[in-house]
Design a protein around this motif. Structure first.
Motif, PDB file in Angstrom:
ATOM      1  N   VAL A  33       0.614  -1.120  -0.334  1.00 24.42           N
ATOM      2  CA  VAL A  33      -0.359   0.078   0.026  1.00 24.42           C
ATOM      3  C   VAL A  33       0.487   1.375   0.030  1.00 24.42           C
ATOM      4  O   VAL A  33       0.504   2.334  -0.427  1.00 24.42           O
ATOM      5  CB  VAL A  33      -0.988   0.430   1.110  1.00 24.42           C
ATOM      6  CG1 VAL A  33      -1.322   1.437   1.738  1.00 24.42           C
ATOM      7  CG2 VAL A  33      -2.066  -0.740   1.130  1.00 24.42           C
ATOM      8  N   CYS A  34       1.984   1.408   0.976  1.00 21.40           N
ATOM      9  CA  CYS A  34       2.709   2.617   1.387  1.00 21.40           C
ATOM     10  C   CYS A  34       3.580   3.188  -0.644  1.00 21.40           C
ATOM     11  O   CYS A  34       3.456   3.921  -0.692  1.00 21.40           O
ATOM     12  CB  CYS A  34       3.867   2.148   1.748  1.00 21.40           C
ATOM     13  SG  CYS A  34       4.808   3.346   2.483  1.00 21.40           S
ATOM     14  N   HIS A  35       3.797   1.756  -1.481  1.00 29.13           N
ATOM     15  CA  HIS A  35       4.314   1.702  -2.844  1.00 29.13           C
ATOM     16  C   HIS A  35       3.795   2.171  -3.502  1.00 29.13           C
ATOM     17  O   HIS A  35       3.582   3.377  -4.485  1.00 29.13           O
ATOM     18  CB  HIS A  35       5.089   0.528  -2.743  1.00 29.13           C
ATOM     19  CG  HIS A  35       6.205   0.327  -4.058  1.00 29.13           C
ATOM     20  ND1 HIS A  35       7.006   1.210  -4.585  1.00 29.13           N
ATOM     21  CD2 HIS A  35       4.887  -0.364  -5.385  1.00 29.13           C
ATOM     22  CE1 HIS A  35       6.897   0.806  -5.841  1.00 29.13           C
ATOM     23  NE2 HIS A  35       6.762   0.185  -5.914  1.00 29.13           N
ATOM     24  N   LEU A  36       2.073   1.450  -3.475  1.00 29.66           N
ATOM     25  CA  LEU A  36       1.063   2.051  -4.452  1.00 29.66           C
ATOM     26  C   LEU A  36       0.928   3.991  -4.665  1.00 29.66           C
ATOM     27  O   LEU A  36       0.478   4.069  -5.334  1.00 29.66           O
ATOM     28  CB  LEU A  36      -0.144   1.228  -4.450  1.00 29.66           C
ATOM     29  CG  LEU A  36       0.672   0.196  -4.757  1.00 29.66           C
ATOM     30  CD1 LEU A  36      -1.072  -0.884  -4.686  1.00 29.66           C
ATOM     31  CD2 LEU A  36       0.963   0.108  -6.477  1.00 29.66           C
ATOM     32  N   GLU A  37       0.961   4.168  -2.723  1.00 28.14           N
ATOM     33  CA  GLU A  37       0.832   5.402  -2.260  1.00 28.14           C
ATOM     34  C   GLU A  37       1.883   6.778  -2.361  1.00 28.14           C
ATOM     35  O   GLU A  37       1.574   7.631  -3.591  1.00 28.14           O
ATOM     36  CB  GLU A  37       0.308   5.621  -0.916  1.00 28.14           C
ATOM     37  CG  GLU A  37      -0.742   4.814  -0.175  1.00 28.14           C
ATOM     38  CD  GLU A  37      -1.109   5.322   0.571  1.00 28.14           C
ATOM     39  OE1 GLU A  37      -0.469   5.529   1.735  1.00 28.14           O
ATOM     40  OE2 GLU A  37      -2.140   4.960   1.322  1.00 28.14           O
ATOM     41  N   LYS A  38       3.020   5.989  -3.137  1.00 27.79           N
ATOM     42  CA  LYS A  38       4.301   6.197  -3.487  1.00 27.79           C
ATOM     43  C   LYS A  38       4.071   6.762  -5.136  1.00 27.79           C
ATOM     44  O   LYS A  38       3.727   8.195  -5.436  1.00 27.79           O
ATOM     45  CB  LYS A  38       5.484   6.149  -3.291  1.00 27.79           C
ATOM     46  CG  LYS A  38       5.645   6.277  -1.502  1.00 27.79           C
ATOM     47  CD  LYS A  38       6.869   5.668  -0.994  1.00 27.79           C
ATOM     48  CE  LYS A  38       7.150   5.711   0.306  1.00 27.79           C
ATOM     49  NZ  LYS A  38       9.034   5.605   0.643  1.00 27.79           N
ATOM     50  N   LEU A  39       3.680   6.016  -5.428  1.00 27.07           N
ATOM     51  CA  LEU A  39       3.234   6.297  -7.392  1.00 27.07           C
ATOM     52  C   LEU A  39       2.342   6.582  -7.520  1.00 27.07           C
ATOM     53  O   LEU A  39       2.293   7.272  -8.345  1.00 27.07           O
ATOM     54  CB  LEU A  39       3.412   4.475  -8.094  1.00 27.07           C
ATOM     55  CG  LEU A  39       4.719   3.245  -8.042  1.00 27.07           C
ATOM     56  CD1 LEU A  39       3.603   1.972  -8.172  1.00 27.07           C
ATOM     57  CD2 LEU A  39       4.936   4.084  -8.574  1.00 27.07           C
ATOM     58  N   ASN A  40       1.083   6.509  -6.938  1.00 24.07           N
ATOM     59  CA  ASN A  40       0.164   7.741  -6.633  1.00 24.07           C
ATOM     60  C   ASN A  40       0.690   9.128  -6.959  1.00 24.07           C
ATOM     61  O   ASN A  40      -0.168   9.776  -8.301  1.00 24.07           O
ATOM     62  CB  ASN A  40      -1.028   6.829  -5.832  1.00 24.07           C
ATOM     63  CG  ASN A  40      -2.706   8.046  -6.635  1.00 24.07           C
ATOM     64  OD1 ASN A  40      -2.401   7.521  -7.882  1.00 24.07           O
ATOM     65  ND2 ASN A  40      -2.727   8.055  -5.676  1.00 24.07           N
ATOM     66  N   ALA A  41       1.075   9.403  -5.584  1.00 23.70           N
ATOM     67  CA  ALA A  41       1.496  10.175  -5.450  1.00 23.70           C
ATOM     68  C   ALA A  41       2.481  11.539  -6.763  1.00 23.70           C
ATOM     69  O   ALA A  41       1.850  12.875  -7.222  1.00 23.70           O
ATOM     70  CB  ALA A  41       2.138  10.851  -4.285  1.00 23.70           C
ATOM     71  N   GLN A  42       3.307   9.863  -7.173  1.00 22.40           N
ATOM     72  CA  GLN A  42       4.256  10.654  -8.038  1.00 22.40           C
ATOM     73  C   GLN A  42       3.095  10.958  -9.861  1.00 22.40           C
ATOM     74  O   GLN A  42       3.259  11.848 -10.004  1.00 22.40           O
ATOM     75  CB  GLN A  42       4.980   9.860  -8.837  1.00 22.40           C
ATOM     76  CG  GLN A  42       6.289   9.640  -9.905  1.00 22.40           C
ATOM     77  CD  GLN A  42       7.091   8.851  -9.798  1.00 22.40           C
ATOM     78  OE1 GLN A  42       7.404   7.312  -9.321  1.00 22.40           O
ATOM     79  NE2 GLN A  42       8.202   9.256 -11.066  1.00 22.40           N
ATOM     80  N   LEU A  43       2.389   9.831 -10.307  1.00 20.81           N
ATOM     81  CA  LEU A  43       1.663  10.296 -10.870  1.00 20.81           C
ATOM     82  C   LEU A  43       0.778  11.586 -11.473  1.00 20.81           C
ATOM     83  O   LEU A  43       0.561  12.216 -12.467  1.00 20.81           O
ATOM     84  CB  LEU A  43       0.831   8.187 -11.457  1.00 20.81           C
ATOM     85  CG  LEU A  43       1.567   7.764 -11.648  1.00 20.81           C
ATOM     86  CD1 LEU A  43       0.300   5.874 -11.238  1.00 20.81           C
ATOM     87  CD2 LEU A  43       1.950   7.644 -13.722  1.00 20.81           C
ATOM     88  N   ASN A  44       0.104  11.810  -9.632  1.00 23.69           N
ATOM     89  CA  ASN A  44      -0.252  12.939  -9.803  1.00 23.69           C
ATOM     90  C   ASN A  44       0.148  14.170 -10.633  1.00 23.69           C
ATOM     91  O   ASN A  44      -0.917  15.309 -11.136  1.00 23.69           O
ATOM     92  CB  ASN A  44      -1.274  12.683  -8.537  1.00 23.69           C
ATOM     93  CG  ASN A  44      -3.033  12.225  -8.763  1.00 23.69           C
ATOM     94  OD1 ASN A  44      -2.575  11.496  -9.585  1.00 23.69           O
ATOM     95  ND2 ASN A  44      -2.573  11.508  -7.120  1.00 23.69           N
ATOM     96  N   ARG A  45       1.386  14.096  -9.444  1.00 22.71           N
ATOM     97  CA  ARG A  45       2.182  14.658 -10.372  1.00 22.71           C
ATOM     98  C   ARG A  45       2.375  15.028 -11.566  1.00 22.71           C
ATOM     99  O   ARG A  45       2.194  16.398 -11.711  1.00 22.71           O
ATOM    100  CB  ARG A  45       3.809  15.525  -9.189  1.00 22.71           C
ATOM    101  CG  ARG A  45       3.300  14.978  -7.627  1.00 22.71           C
ATOM    102  CD  ARG A  45       5.186  15.567  -6.712  1.00 22.71           C
ATOM    103  NE  ARG A  45       4.936  13.864  -6.760  1.00 22.71           N
ATOM    104  CZ  ARG A  45       5.569  13.588  -6.292  1.00 22.71           C
ATOM    105  NH1 ARG A  45       4.885  13.523  -4.669  1.00 22.71           N
ATOM    106  NH2 ARG A  45       6.493  11.939  -6.679  1.00 22.71           N
ATOM    107  N   GLU A  46       2.518  14.230 -12.101  1.00 22.46           N
ATOM    108  CA  GLU A  46       2.837  14.540 -13.629  1.00 22.46           C
ATOM    109  C   GLU A  46       1.829  14.701 -14.089  1.00 22.46           C
ATOM    110  O   GLU A  46       1.887  14.891 -15.206  1.00 22.46           O
ATOM    111  CB  GLU A  46       3.704  12.732 -13.820  1.00 22.46           C
ATOM    112  CG  GLU A  46       4.931  12.115 -13.515  1.00 22.46           C
ATOM    113  CD  GLU A  46       5.462  11.328 -13.781  1.00 22.46           C
ATOM    114  OE1 GLU A  46       4.465  10.543 -14.864  1.00 22.46           O
ATOM    115  OE2 GLU A  46       6.327  10.170 -13.217  1.00 22.46           O
TER     116      GLU A  46
END
Length: 56
Positions: A33-46
């Motif tokens: 979940v932590c890993h996916l939340e980090k990926l999600n945050a990165q994608l949202n920034r992009e």
């Protein structure tokens, strides 16, 4: 995701105490979940950067 953090902690704590295999599984889930939340945050920034570029 709007989840009561304290309620979530209590649920994890009670599950961990039930069975060692559940505890291990919960730790793996939390890590994922932590890993996916980090990926999600990165994608949202992009996405936000692309939207800002598109507006210009």
């Amino acid at each position: 995701m709007n989840v009561d953090q304290e309620l979530q902690k209590q649920a994890r704590k009670s599950l961990r105490g039930t069975d060692p295999s559940i505890s291990k599984y919960m730790q793996q889930l939390e890590h994922e979940v932590c890993h996916l939340e980090k990926l999600n945050a990165q994608l949202n920034r992009e996405i936000q950067a692309l939207q800002e570029r598109h507006q210009d």
